[in-house]
Design an enzyme around this catalytic site. Structure first.
Site, PDB file in Angstrom:
ATOM      1  N   ASP A 179      -4.361  13.014   7.329  1.00  0.00           N
ATOM      2  CA  ASP A 179      -3.819  11.926   6.191  1.00  0.00           C
ATOM      3  C   ASP A 179      -4.889  11.353   5.366  1.00  0.00           C
ATOM      4  OD1 ASP A 179      -0.961  11.894   6.669  1.00  0.00           O
ATOM      5  OD2 ASP A 179      -1.114  10.181   8.321  1.00  0.00           O
ATOM      6  N   ARG A 182      -4.941   6.907  12.347  1.00  0.00           N
ATOM      7  CA  ARG A 182      -5.751   7.145  11.071  1.00  0.00           C
ATOM      8  C   ARG A 182      -6.913   6.305  11.403  1.00  0.00           C
ATOM      9  NH1 ARG A 182      -2.502   6.664   5.577  1.00  0.00           N
ATOM     10  NH2 ARG A 182      -4.364   7.502   4.868  1.00  0.00           N
ATOM     11  N   ARG A 216       2.693  -2.622   7.351  1.00  0.00           N
ATOM     12  CA  ARG A 216       1.355  -1.912   7.552  1.00  0.00           C
ATOM     13  C   ARG A 216       0.579  -3.068   7.342  1.00  0.00           C
ATOM     14  NH1 ARG A 216       0.857   3.638   7.256  1.00  0.00           N
ATOM     15  NH2 ARG A 216       2.907   4.544   8.072  1.00  0.00           N
ATOM     16  N   HIS A 234       5.094   0.910   2.105  1.00  0.00           N
ATOM     17  CA  HIS A 234       3.832   0.503   1.541  1.00  0.00           C
ATOM     18  C   HIS A 234       4.116  -0.075   0.045  1.00  0.00           C
ATOM     19  CE1 HIS A 234       0.311   3.244   3.334  1.00  0.00           C
ATOM     20  NE2 HIS A 234       0.269   1.792   3.899  1.00  0.00           N
ATOM     21  N   CYS A 282      -0.739   7.670  -3.662  1.00  0.00           N
ATOM     22  CA  CYS A 282      -1.657   7.645  -2.301  1.00  0.00           C
ATOM     23  C   CYS A 282      -2.512   8.372  -2.230  1.00  0.00           C
ATOM     24  CB  CYS A 282      -0.590   8.253  -1.199  1.00  0.00           C
ATOM     25  SG  CYS A 282       1.131   7.531  -1.282  1.00  0.00           S
TER      26      CYS A 282
END
Ligand SMILES: CN(C)C(=N)NCCC[C@H](N)C(=O)O
Length: 281
Positions: A74, A99, A145, A174, A274
């Site tokens: 990612d 992550r 998140r 997000h 992103c």
């Protein structure tokens, strides 16, 4: 806006940090878009990412690149790894252990590129995934998140006012899946944003209406194709190729939609924004 004059939109040069998706994969599921049983192609992801990077360069923007790392599929979603305002960097701290190691690679990149004013957060903070700069203040998402306490931490570290917004739909986990800034302004009332109201709690919808009475309101269809994951330079607005309805509404406001195919990256729950960390200095 029929009959009303559309103001001329002026692009401003941008500096972005991006990470080629050489090790892209969907090996785990940490958002509702990810399905590890479905095939994904790192080659297709690299081709789509390259087109996105070259689109920014065609508009005269600077794109820096960080080396991708094996085992961090990612890492292409660079926007989750730092928030930079006036050359001051707030790093990230990921919610998902898968992550977590990305944050250190980005920390090193910033230090090696001369960013000495760098703070790593104590609270979970997925950077521009949940933070959007309006030119005057930072809009800050929470709910899935970024920890709400990270909003106060960002305000303290970056020295800018932070406005918290509550996200309520797990598909829009997000802030940058539900809102983006079309045109920054030092005066909040004249900054232009587009957002999908249903992604926010009733109280946050009221906050957004009060702050941005002239915002472009997105539909469920705009949100589903990641149309709210756009990147604007004040005039040119990079959108997923499916977001043509939203693009047409932006044309009425004087913006220029620029479409890119991000279908492979969407399999991991990401889109143009992103992949794009903005370095503001
Ligand atoms: C627009 N979005 C959501 C981002 N800013 N980042 C994408 C992160 C995708 C990654 N698989 C994850 O779930 O963290």
């Amino acid at each position: 806006m029929q009959g009303e004059a559309v103001p001329p939109r002026v692009p401003t040069p941008r500096r972005y940090l991006m990470c080629p998706p050489r090790y892209f994969a969907v090996d785990y599921a940490i958002n509702p878009w990810m399905d590890p049983s479905k095939p994904v192609s790192a080659d297709v992801a690299v081709a789509q990412w390259t087109e996105l990077r070259d689109t920014y360069r065609r508009f005269g923007h600077t794109v820096e690149e960080i080396d991708p790392q094996p085992g961090l599929p990612d890492m292409v979603f660079a926007a989750n790894s730092g928030t930079v305002v006036d050359g001051r960097v707030l790093g990230s701290r990921f919610r998902a252990p898968q992550r977590a190691a990305e944050a250190e690679h980005f920390r090193r990149w910033f230090l090696e590129h001369g960013y000495r004013d760098l703070t790593m957060p104590e609270k979970i903070n997925e950077a521009e995934g949940d933070f959007a700069w309006t030119g005057r203040l930072l809009l800050a998402g929470t709910g899935f998140r970024t920890d709400p306490a990270a909003h106060a931490e960002a305000q303290e570290v970056l020295g800018v006012p932070v406005v918290s917004l509550q996200l309520i739909d797990p598909r829009y986990y997000h802030l940058d899946t539900a809102l983006f800034v079309l045109a920054e302004a030092t005066d909040t009332a004249t900054a232009q944003v587009v957002y999908y109201p249903d992604a926010f709690s009733p109280g946050s919808q009221r906050v957004l209406r009060r702050m941005f009475p002239d915002a472009v309101l997105a539909t469920a269809a705009d949100a589903e194709c990641f149309g709210l994951n756009g990147v604007s330079d004040g005039r040119n607005v990079v959108l997923p190729v499916e977001a043509t309805d939203l693009g047409a509404r932006l044309v009425e406001r004087g913006y220029e939609p620029v479409y890119v195919d991000i279908s492979e990256l969407r399999k991991a729950g990401g889109g143009p924004k992103c992949c794009t960390l903005e370095i503001r200095k």
